[in-house]
Structure formats: structure tokens, C-alpha cells
Motif scaffolding. Sequence first.
Motif, short mmCIF file in Angstrom:
data_model
loop_
_atom_site.label_atom_id
_atom_site.label_comp_id
_atom_site.label_asym_id
_atom_site.label_seq_id
_atom_site.Cartn_x
_atom_site.Cartn_y
_atom_site.Cartn_z
N ASP A 125 37.82 43.09 33.45
CA ASP A 125 36.81 42.72 34.44
C ASP A 125 37.48 42.40 35.76
O ASP A 125 36.97 41.66 36.57
N ALA A 180 39.16 46.83 39.51
CA ALA A 180 38.14 47.79 39.88
C ALA A 180 36.76 47.16 39.92
O ALA A 180 35.91 47.58 40.67
N ALA A 181 36.54 46.14 39.10
CA ALA A 181 35.22 45.54 39.05
C ALA A 181 34.84 44.94 40.39
O ALA A 181 33.74 45.11 40.87
N THR A 182 35.74 44.25 40.98
CA THR A 182 35.42 43.64 42.25
C THR A 182 35.80 44.55 43.39
O THR A 182 35.30 44.42 44.48
N ILE A 199 38.45 44.54 44.82
CA ILE A 199 39.44 43.95 45.71
C ILE A 199 40.80 44.59 45.45
O ILE A 199 41.25 44.68 44.32
#
Lengths: 173, 447
Positions: A24, A27-29, A31
Motif C-alpha cells: 500500500d 504507487a498507491a499514493t 509519491i
Amino acid sequence: MYVKLLSLFAAVVLVAACETAPSDTGAATGIGRTGLTTGNNGIGTSTGSVRPGSQDDLASLGGQGTGDRVFFQYDRADLTPEGRATLDRQAGWLRQYGQVTVTIEGHTDERGTREYNIGLGNSRATAVRNYLTALGIDANRVAVISYGKERPAVLGDSDQTWSQNRRGVTLVN
Amino acid sequence: MTANHNIDAGRWVAAILALALLIFAAPASAELHIDITRGVVEPIPIAVTNFYGAGGTEAQMGQNIAKVVSADLERSGLFKPIDPAAFIQNPAALQALPRFADWRLLHTQGLVTGAVTREGDGRLRVEFRLWDVVVEQQLAGLTLFASPETWRRIAHKVADAVYKRITGEEGYFDTRIVYIAETGAATARIKRLAIMDQDGENHQFLTNDRTLVLTPRFSPTNQEITYLSYYGGKPRVFLFNIESGRQEVVGDFPGMTFAPRFSPDGNTVIMSFSTGSNSNIHALNLRTRGVTQITNGPSIDTSPSYSPDGKRIVFESDRGGTQQLYIMNADGSGLQRISFGQGRYGGPVWSPRGDLIAFTRLSGGKFAIGVIRPDGTGERTLVESHHAEGPTWAPNGRVLMFFRETASADGKGRVARLYSVNLSGGNERRVPTPVDGSDPAWSPLIP
């Protein structure tokens, strides 16, 4: 009660989703994975120490370290001649590093509603993917994701900044 | 005369019965009425007195409740609460009968009185009355039982009752807002789901800061939210159960799913599926998880929203070259374009009343929030701004909330804030949030 109920959230929020996504982070955020890493928009492109097959190596294919990205016209998802030239170079690079897989991030400028821009970012990323696969790159090596207007590369309200934000970035996974 | 209702201490969701059970005195008193369908409304002077309490804690609670009622009514723009310093009769004396002639001297038309007592089982008993001081009559009365920690909801229910009695419309104060709380740099914004009462109180974050989430919308029937989450690096539509905190992806589909919204019966989520370079509208049945494709074309079709009867869908599409609003039947037939003004139109949301569709428009480098009738007539701009976006309707269809972005003071970032505005375009108010906020979604009235 309502308060009590809400306090339960903190405990259960982490029990996210009935699926087994591996991670999580990153890539999820988005950033650090939005093509900002090649940042400074290329001023002082690193030389010499670039690891072959890396993101920096891909970025160095283009002038000013922008070899990993193509830019789009306002509200358009079709590739420009410059964009196609960049992708031609990317395709050659991807053939050279056959083990590398990439994700194409589609981005928009801020002018547009959030949901439309998610659709537009998808159209842009898909245009990049289609071009690369038409040049023979295995479709399984090229994923797409749209961030819409959520991850601008630069901040500002000018044609110059907007044009840098309307982009498709090829990210080495 | 009062009607009795009960807030079960353990289950606020099953709380109070409909306010329709209110028993009103003489509906003939025409003096105290606001027609909110008119453009500009002169706020009605109203005196909201502290609710009487025999003991210290009850008196304090009575004061707190009066403050919230007064703030709700004031924020609506339809009422002008009178400064309590001018009040000429104390809460205890008001328990007998208001001295109407004295209250008239304050040029008030409405008078709210009440009392708080503590029941043997620890619950609060809150009684309230609304008086018309001109015709010297009680207009409304209500008795509520609730556990003390729900006192804000009691106050909102009282404000809703006042609003309804005087405007003839359902209130919207006992509602909540889910929105996206924003922190961090503009190029790497951290976005979390958050929920709060409609006045900004009882704020809670619902998700952590590791996953980008966007565009939450309330279920019309359940304590549930649908939203877009980038969980695991895949943008997909999720459901969030407010009571359990459980998050669940609505389905695993090949492409991205986004722009979700519930159907009016709560059984369907309508959304966009990315299909290659296109985005088309699909409906997902939450019971069977079956998917029906509704639009199919080489375009970006998104932001679908059902009419309140569930028979039609408004959405935006760039099929004609630029983003415009279209209406179709729920099965995709009978397509009609409804927006023909200057610029691009997006993010349509059908009013819960059915009479209007709110949208975001971009023209001449500016954003605007507007409304239009479903037949494409009567387009009206409510808010124009450098960047205003994302309207959501109060359940009574008379007030909207949206967000606005401006440059931060240091010029290096963005500030995002929530605002409410009346359907007339007047009474714009900031909705307080502890951090930046965007993508608000208004809940139905809490049952």
C-alpha cells in the motif's frame, strides 16, 4: 454513541479491502513515483553514474532528462510528433532492456473537473501504451494508470506549467 | 402540545422518527413564513432562548443546545437570531408562557423555548417549542429522548423542526458531510476520507494517509460511502461502511473504475469503467455484483448521476468534442444533450428534488458552479471563481456545498476549502474543516 462508533473507525480502518494487494505504499499514493523523481525537470541531467536500464537512464534519452515522458495538447490525448519521437526512443530502450516492465502514468493539468481528468489521463496513458505496443513492445510489459490532475509535476497557473503537467510518464517498475 | 420521540442510546442510526409526527398548532398563522423559492430572502428575526434546566448540568446542556440551534438557523441565511443579551424573560419564567408583548418589543417574530431534564435511566429529555410572538401562538413542539453525548443531534433536530415549520421545506441540519481531507505539498497531495456533522463538528478521519482517495458519495439508504481509492496502486471504486469501518472494492475489473455514485434505492453503484482509451458508464448491482454497460463509444463518459426516481441518468461526455452534459434513460436509450452554453460542463449532480441539475462549468479560464433544468432550460450560475468545483446537494435541494481552490499565501501551494451556498446563489459560507478539504458529499437526513 455516534462518537463511540466513530472511534471504532480508527481500529478498523486498517482492515482495508477484501483483497490481497501486496503493498500500500509507493504507487498507491504516487509519491515519488510520479515522474517527479527525475525532477528538477532535468536541469543538470546526471551523467556518467546512471545505471543502465534505470529510470534515470530512460529519462536521459531525451533532452533535459525528459526522455521518460511525452506531453499533450490541452484537452487532447493524441500524441504529438515530438511525443512519437520520444516514444520511438523509449521503444528502442525497452527492446534493449527486455526484462524491464513499465507503468505509464497519465496526467492532466488542473483545468477540468476531477473525474473528467481521470478519464483524460487514462486516454493519454493508453495512447502511449498503444504506441509502444504497436512498435512491438509486449503489452504485458506496459501497464497504465491515470492520476488525472492529482499529481502535477509543477505548480502554477500559466501555459508553461500546464504544458508540463499534461504528460504521460513511463515509469520503470 | 408535544410529540414524543426516542433516540435509542445504543443505536443512533435508528434514532428519531420522522418529524412529520410533529403536531403543529394553528397552521393559519401566515405571518411567520419564509418563501425560500424567492431569490433574495430577508432573514426572519428569531429569539432562541437557553433551554431551561433545573440543575447545573441540565442548564449547561440547555445553553449548549440553544447555541447550536441558533448557529444552524443563522447559517441558513433565512434567520437572524437576536442577541441573547437583549432577552427580557429568563428560561425558568418562559416555562409558564412567554410574555409575548415584551418579546415583540425586541422586534422578533419567532421565539424558541425549551427545557432539559435528566431521566432516571440517564437519558436526556429535551422539550422544545416554537412560538409566533405576533399572533401569540405555538407553532411547533417536540420532545426528544437521547443519551447526553448526542446532544448536538438533538439541537440539529430542533433546528430542522423550526426550519420546516417556517419554510415548509424539510430541514438539513441533522446531516453529515463526507469529504476529502487534504494535506501536504501540491505536487504530492495526501488525501484522506473524513466525515463530520454538517456544521463541521464531530470531525473524524476515516482512512489513513497512505492511499490516495477521491470523490466520496453517500448512500441514500445505508451508512455507506462509495469512493475512488488508489489502494495497491490500482484506481478502483470502493465501498466504505461507516459503522464497521470495512473497506471493500466493488469488483475486480480489467481497467480502472471511477466516478461512482449510488442509485436512489442504494442497490446500484453507477460509475465509469476505462475501456482502452475510452471511459464508459456502467451500473453495478451491489447484490448480484452483475455489471450492465450503459454507454459505449469512443469518448470519455463520466460523472453519472441518477434522477431521484432512478429512471434517468445525467452524465458528462466529450463525444461532441468538448465536455457537455447529457441525459439518457437508465438503460442508455433516449440520449439528449442538455448543455449548450459557453464552455465545458462537468460533474453533474441531480437534485434530490428532481427539479435541477448542479454542475461545474469551465469557461474563459474560470470555474463556475451552476444549475440547469433537466430539459436544458433555466441555466443559472451560483458561484464563479478561479477554481470552484464539485457541487453536492443538501437533502432538501435548497442548499449546495462545493470546494474552492486558491493559491496559498506564500504562492507556493494551494488552499482548498469547503463552502455552502443557497440555491439562490446567496449566503455563501465557509464550512470549517481542520485541514484543507475538497470533494464534499452531503448525507441524507440521518434517520
